[in-house]
Design a protein around this motif. Structure first.
Motif: not given
Length: 139
Positions: A68-84
């Motif tokens: 479920w990776a975000a595309g290059p120009d898509a909004v993404s979120a940093r997984l809490l307590f993980d960092g990715r």
């Protein structure tokens, strides 16, 4: 593709609740309500942190990052307590799975459900994608 649906004939109860929710403002709530809400959010964060080492959470985070990776120009979120990072839906899935896996949140047993496990990750993902969400609005 997801499509919006409307309720053809919503009940009076539904309309009353919808009207109440739409007019709700944190400024109009008693201080005890906002204090309790803050404690419940803190509880959700603590359970999410504690659940980070559990296998189901690790699997869900790996799945979100890998599938479920975000595309290059898509909004993404940093997984809490993980960092990715993942897409916003991936974030919601991974954090909801991790939070619900420990089963120590939303501590009122008779409720037979854990709304916070879905609502808190959805709120975090929404806030990550919007610079217009203040703390009081989120609460």
């Amino acid at each position: 593709m997801t499509q919006m649906q409307t309720i053809p004939n919503p009940s009076d109860n539904f309309l009353q609740i919808a009207s109440f929710v739409q007019s709700l403002s944190i400024k109009g709530l008693p201080p005890q309500v906002t204090h309790t809400a803050k404690l419940l959010v803190l509880d959700l964060i603590g359970v999410l942190a504690a659940a980070g080492k559990l296998e189901a959470g690790q699997i869900a985070r790996d799945h979100a990052v890998n599938h479920w990776a975000a595309g290059p120009d898509a909004v993404s979120a940093r997984l809490l307590f993980d960092g990715r990072r993942s897409s916003l839906p991936g974030f919601g899935f991974a954090m909801g799975t991790q939070l619900d896996n420990l089963d120590a949140h939303d501590g009122w047993q008779p409720s037979k459900g854990h709304a916070g496990a879905a609502l808190f990750p959805a709120l975090c993902a929404f806030a990550e994608g919007s610079s217009q969400v203040s703390g009081p609005e989120a609460l």
